[in-house]
Design an enzyme around this catalytic site. Structure first.
Site, mmCIF file in Angstrom:
data_model
loop_
_atom_site.group_PDB
_atom_site.id
_atom_site.type_symbol
_atom_site.label_atom_id
_atom_site.label_comp_id
_atom_site.label_asym_id
_atom_site.label_seq_id
_atom_site.Cartn_x
_atom_site.Cartn_y
_atom_site.Cartn_z
ATOM 1 N N GLU A 83 -22.835 43.258 -3.849
ATOM 2 C CA GLU A 83 -22.433 44.588 -3.659
ATOM 3 C C GLU A 83 -21.716 44.478 -2.008
ATOM 4 O O GLU A 83 -22.567 44.434 -1.161
ATOM 5 C CB GLU A 83 -23.455 45.445 -3.801
ATOM 6 C CG GLU A 83 -23.014 46.859 -3.690
ATOM 7 C CD GLU A 83 -24.181 47.989 -3.840
ATOM 8 O OE1 GLU A 83 -24.808 47.696 -4.789
ATOM 9 O OE2 GLU A 83 -24.063 49.248 -3.576
ATOM 10 N N LYS A 266 -33.361 52.406 -5.691
ATOM 11 C CA LYS A 266 -32.126 51.350 -5.868
ATOM 12 C C LYS A 266 -31.719 50.883 -4.696
ATOM 13 O O LYS A 266 -31.600 49.752 -4.450
ATOM 14 C CB LYS A 266 -31.280 51.966 -7.020
ATOM 15 C CG LYS A 266 -30.140 51.007 -7.277
ATOM 16 C CD LYS A 266 -29.158 50.616 -6.359
ATOM 17 C CE LYS A 266 -28.016 49.637 -7.179
ATOM 18 N NZ LYS A 266 -27.043 49.371 -6.039
ATOM 19 N N ASP A 282 -38.323 35.251 -8.041
ATOM 20 C CA ASP A 282 -38.183 36.049 -9.192
ATOM 21 C C ASP A 282 -37.948 37.585 -9.173
ATOM 22 O O ASP A 282 -38.708 38.266 -8.815
ATOM 23 C CB ASP A 282 -39.484 35.867 -10.129
ATOM 24 C CG ASP A 282 -39.204 36.347 -11.643
ATOM 25 O OD1 ASP A 282 -38.282 37.247 -11.729
ATOM 26 O OD2 ASP A 282 -40.109 35.999 -12.569
ATOM 27 N N HIS A 379 -18.283 52.824 3.087
ATOM 28 C CA HIS A 379 -17.935 51.657 2.183
ATOM 29 C C HIS A 379 -16.309 51.356 2.710
ATOM 30 O O HIS A 379 -15.941 50.154 2.584
ATOM 31 C CB HIS A 379 -17.736 52.166 0.876
ATOM 32 C CG HIS A 379 -19.304 51.954 0.180
ATOM 33 N ND1 HIS A 379 -19.691 50.962 -0.634
ATOM 34 C CD2 HIS A 379 -20.309 52.758 0.492
ATOM 35 C CE1 HIS A 379 -20.842 51.148 -1.021
ATOM 36 N NE2 HIS A 379 -21.276 52.101 -0.487
HETATM 37 C C1 MEV Z 1 -26.066 52.216 -3.700
HETATM 38 O O1 MEV Z 1 -26.192 50.546 -3.950
HETATM 39 C C2 MEV Z 1 -27.435 52.425 -3.180
HETATM 40 C C3 MEV Z 1 -27.442 54.029 -2.932
HETATM 41 O O2 MEV Z 1 -27.078 54.940 -4.061
HETATM 42 C C4 MEV Z 1 -28.956 54.299 -2.549
HETATM 43 C C5 MEV Z 1 -29.134 55.864 -2.399
HETATM 44 O O3 MEV Z 1 -28.573 56.693 -3.055
HETATM 45 O O4 MEV Z 1 -30.240 56.175 -1.468
HETATM 46 C C6 MEV Z 1 -26.470 54.492 -1.760
#
Ligand code: MEV
Length: 442
Positions: A83, A266, A282, A379
């Protein structure tokens, strides 16, 4: 490592130059990186020994997160991830954290849980008593199954008996607590479960069910904290105090709402998984443990939280981390061995602290972006840099070309070529229709 993990201008130089800078800073021989990760670091013949039905290998980008300082020690952190922005985000946030002295981290003993399930136990209270009375015998029996771990100073430390479900099912679960030292420990604790199950079933007068580790390794947690000066959080349009308040607001959102907590976590796992993969560990196990831990209070919660303390932003992460620095993939994957060499790490506990710290940095970067310009701006800026490099820009031209194509809203290789020619005072090539898709937030 020999030198600081801070390498200004790292992103502007070529891949070969970056390799030389990292080898020098980490104190590993020149050529080590190329030799270890060329072609993804794994040939099909070796891969055939890992898993079944192999027809090839599948490479991912291998980047280095800079600026990480934990307990006054610098680390260059290898990350394997597909990513865009993850490595840059972790590096940038680690730099802000470094302004406040870096990460402070601590880690539990490397204790894993081996589960033995019994069912059809007629008198569960009696079974529990008999198993606990036989504790020393059972621990010794368990240790017989793991002589190698014993010789490395690990071994079975304790057992506990849990009665789950109703009396009608007669279910009893016995946990063996195993100190796995520098191993992740899955095979070790599985061996323990299989070695002791029959004896436990005999004591309980029940039948043996499952015999397997638990990935909710809540006795093997890492805790890391940071104290970031709010002045370091400032953006082009917001002062540091407003950014800090926005980050606290983002933290509260995740604390109150599982829908947001999942995304918040995430972002943390972006950093953690990348380190886990780079070191041959792992990542599914770490993911399973992290999310189960996030739900330990009966509600899914954020693994990292943020608060303001005057002129500082305080961040904290607590997460289980079952990682190894010996055995498994590490023995055979040159890329995994390279990662440990660049990190300068031998102990699994140090690796656990690095992974958690990078997770916290990734979270800071994400919530800072979300609380300010939104995630897409960063980004696109990063994407513009790689488009500039693809168009042939090097050195200081990378940033200038990237800024120019962002400003012109023309983030294409053709646009970057024209911007580069313009900056060099050369005649412009004709416009080309070669749009490059933008980096997307996930
Ligand atoms: C993207 O890979 C992760 C985010 O969505 C995490 C977040 O929203 O805190 C940017």
């Amino acid at each position: 490592m020999k030198k600081s993990s801070r390498i200004p201008g790292f992103y502007k130089v070529t891949v070969d130059e970056r390799r030389a800078l990292v080898e020098d800073a980490a104190g590993v021989p020149s050529g080590t990186i190329a030799a270890s990760v060329a072609g993804g670091g794994l040939d099909a013949v070796t891969a055939d020994k890992f898993v079944e039905n192999v027809v090839g290998t599948y490479a991912l980008p291998y980047g280095i997160t800079l600026n990480v300082r934990i307990n006054d020690r610098d680390f260059l952190v290898p990350m394997v991830v597909e990513e865009p922005s993850v490595v840059a985000a972790a590096s940038n946030a680690s730099r802000m954290i470094r302004d406040g002295g870096g990460f402070t981290a601590e880690v539990d003993e490397p204790l894993m849980i081996s589960q033995v399930q019994l069912f059809g136990v007629p008198d569960r209270e009696r079974a529990k008593r008999l198993i606990l009375e036989a504790k020393q015998e059972l621990l010794a029996l368990a240790d017989v199954a793991i002589p190698g771990l014993l010789s490395r100073g690990g071994g079975t430390r304790d057992l506990e008996v849990r009665l789950i479900g109703g009396d009608d099912e007669g279910m009893v679960v016995v946990h063996f607590i195993v100190d796995c030292r520098d191993a992740m420990g899955a095979n070790l604790v599985n061996s323990v479960a299989e070695a002791v199950a029959d004896r436990i079933a005999a004591l309980a007068n029940g039948q043996v069910g499952l015999r397997i580790l638990s990935n909710l390794c809540d006795r093997r947690c890492v805790r890391a904290t940071v104290r970031v000066p709010i002045a370091s959080l400032v953006t082009e349009t917001m002062d540091g105090g407003a950014v800090a308040d926005g980050i606290v607001n983002a933290s509260r959102f995740a604390e109150l709402d599982p829908y947001r907590a999942a995304t918040h976590n995430k972002g943390i796992m972006n950093g953690i998984d990348s380190v886990v993969i780079a070191t041959g560990n792992d990542w599914r196990a770490v993911e399973a443990g992290a999310h189960a831990y996030a739900a330990r209070n009966g509600r899914y919660e954020p693994l990292a939280t943020w608060r303001r303390d005057g002129e500082f932003l305080l961040g904290r992460i607590e997460v289980p981390m079952a990682l190894g620095t010996v055995g498994g993939t590490l023995r055979v994957h040159p890329g995994a061995r390279l990662s440990l060499a660049l990190l300068g790490i031998e102990a699994a506990s140090d690796l656990a602290m690095v992974a958690a710290a990078v997770g916290l940095a990734s979270n800071l970067a994400a919530v800072r972006a979300l609380a300010t310009d939104g995630i897409q701006r960063g980004h696109m800026a990063l994407h513009a840099r790689s488009v500039a490099v693809a168009a042939g820009a090097t050195g200081d031209f990378v940033e200038k070309v990237a800024a120019s194509i962002v400003e012109a809203r023309d983030i294409t290789v053709g646009g970057a070529r024209r911007a580069l020619a313009n900056l060099r005072g050369e005649s412009l090539p004709p416009p080309a229709s070669d749009p490059v898709p933008g980096g997307s937030a996930r």
